[in-house]
Design an enzyme around this catalytic site. Structure first.
Site, mmCIF file in Angstrom:
data_model
loop_
_atom_site.group_PDB
_atom_site.id
_atom_site.type_symbol
_atom_site.label_atom_id
_atom_site.label_comp_id
_atom_site.label_asym_id
_atom_site.label_seq_id
_atom_site.Cartn_x
_atom_site.Cartn_y
_atom_site.Cartn_z
ATOM 1 N N PRO A 2 4.706 -1.115 -6.495
ATOM 2 C CA PRO A 2 3.774 -2.209 -6.813
ATOM 3 C C PRO A 2 3.716 -3.226 -5.678
ATOM 4 O O PRO A 2 4.743 -3.612 -5.140
ATOM 5 C CB PRO A 2 4.381 -2.851 -8.063
ATOM 6 C CG PRO A 2 5.461 -1.939 -8.522
ATOM 7 C CD PRO A 2 5.881 -1.128 -7.349
ATOM 8 N N GLU A 3 2.519 -3.604 -5.307
ATOM 9 C CA GLU A 3 2.343 -4.656 -4.309
ATOM 10 C C GLU A 3 1.754 -5.890 -4.987
ATOM 11 O O GLU A 3 1.525 -5.897 -6.191
ATOM 12 C CB GLU A 3 1.452 -4.163 -3.171
ATOM 13 C CG GLU A 3 2.140 -3.072 -2.346
ATOM 14 C CD GLU A 3 1.751 -3.122 -0.882
ATOM 15 O OE1 GLU A 3 1.242 -4.165 -0.434
ATOM 16 O OE2 GLU A 3 1.952 -2.110 -0.188
ATOM 17 N N LYS A 59 5.407 -11.460 -4.801
ATOM 18 C CA LYS A 59 5.463 -10.301 -5.702
ATOM 19 C C LYS A 59 6.329 -10.594 -6.932
ATOM 20 O O LYS A 59 6.751 -9.689 -7.639
ATOM 21 C CB LYS A 59 6.016 -9.083 -4.951
ATOM 22 C CG LYS A 59 5.034 -8.546 -3.904
ATOM 23 C CD LYS A 59 5.564 -7.282 -3.259
ATOM 24 C CE LYS A 59 5.519 -7.418 -1.745
ATOM 25 N NZ LYS A 59 6.073 -6.241 -1.071
ATOM 26 N N ARG A 268 9.207 2.006 8.118
ATOM 27 C CA ARG A 268 8.077 2.147 7.194
ATOM 28 C C ARG A 268 6.895 2.762 7.940
ATOM 29 O O ARG A 268 6.707 2.532 9.126
ATOM 30 C CB ARG A 268 7.637 0.772 6.655
ATOM 31 C CG ARG A 268 8.745 -0.142 6.157
ATOM 32 C CD ARG A 268 9.304 0.240 4.818
ATOM 33 N NE ARG A 268 8.332 0.283 3.751
ATOM 34 C CZ ARG A 268 7.963 -0.767 3.022
ATOM 35 N NH1 ARG A 268 8.469 -1.963 3.288
ATOM 36 N NH2 ARG A 268 7.094 -0.631 2.041
#
Ligand SMILES: [Zn+2]
Length: 280
Positions: A2-3, A59, A268
């Protein structure tokens, strides 16, 4: 994972469902999930409290509650981690096996489910102390000024939550593509004009993601446990289909047809168009 847009969508979804509901009891089923708040303290403090509001910061989810028989308000800080989900189910439905925390709301359960246990629900607000401003709240000048202090590549710097809050791996690649800036460019080498363009691109990709829908299926309280939580209003489906570079390695750039490249930065994946996003 989830972002920020998924968290914002979740906050908007849960807010009206939780507001005004009284917590009959809380059951922490995974001790790690309320860290650093001791599980028994978490259960005790929240029993009898009432949900007042829910907001998002970066977040994080901030659940505001009113303590039982007191005017005192409390905040529960929630984070979905990598696999966390939060939803309401009818009480008669069985709890998912990876339920970390469950709030008894009378006719419903409010469930925090987390397969990999990187998520949190705690009374500790300290993670917010080091959080940078929301992208919507920072001026282009202040943003450019912060970038001047870093020699990290701009893609890696964008993920730094002290710079601006809420930009994750997917939307960092997307924002740089829109701004036509190489992900490898050192942050302190961006011109003020590039910094301004990038900030606007960050705001645009995040706002569009919120508008068009989540990349993460979430449960509804309809009783159908596999029902998807959110579809876009215009029938285009999940926002994933609207991503322009992320996860499109080897596919043609939507601007120029050049193959999208994938590189690894700070462990990443970064996706970019080597032609549209020239430079180092
Ligand atoms: Zn291109």
């Amino acid at each position: 994972m989830p972002e920020m847009p998924e968290v914002e969508i979740l906050a908007r979804h849960l807010r009206p469902l939780l507001r005004g509901k009284t917590v009959h009891s809380v059951n922490v089923r995974r001790e790690r999930s309320t860290r650093p708040t001791p599980p028994r303290q978490f259960e005790k403090v929240l029993a009898g409290a009432r949900f007042k509001d829910l907001s998002r910061r970066g977040k994080y989810l901030q659940f505001q509650l009113q303590a039982k028989r007191q005017a005192k308000s409390m905040t529960v800080l929630g984070h979905l981690g990598m696999t966390g989900r939060m939803f309401l189910t009818l009480k008669k439905e069985p709890l998912p096996s990876h339920t970390a925390v469950v709030f008894d709301l009378g006719s419903h359960h409010f469930v925090f489910e987390d397969w990999r246990y990187f998520g949190r629900m705690s009374l500790d607000m300290s993670p917010l102390d080091t959080l940078g401003p929301e992208p919507a709240d920072v001026s282009p000048e202040a943003f450019a000024e912060s970038l001047k202090k870093s020699r990290q590549s701009i893609k890696v710097k964008l993920l730094d939550q002290e710079l601006i809050a809420g930009v994750g791996n997917i939307y960092a690649s997307e924002a740089l593509f829109r701004a036509r800036i190489s992900p490898k460019l050192p942050a302190n080498r961006l011109t003020p004009a590039q910094a301004k363009t990038l900030l606007h691109s960050v705001r645009d990709v995040l706002n569009e993601a919120v508008k068009f829908g989540s990349t993460v299926p979430l449960k509804t309280m309809s009783g159908k446990s596999d029902a998807l939580f959110y579809f876009s209003n215009d029938g285009e489906g999940f926002y994933e289909k609207r991503l322009r570079v992320y996860d499109r390695e080897g596919k043609p750039c939507l601007n120029c047809g050049t193959k999208i490249k994938r590189i690894t930065q700070a462990a990443r994946s970064t996706y970019f168009c080597p032609r549209c996003q020239k430079g180092r």
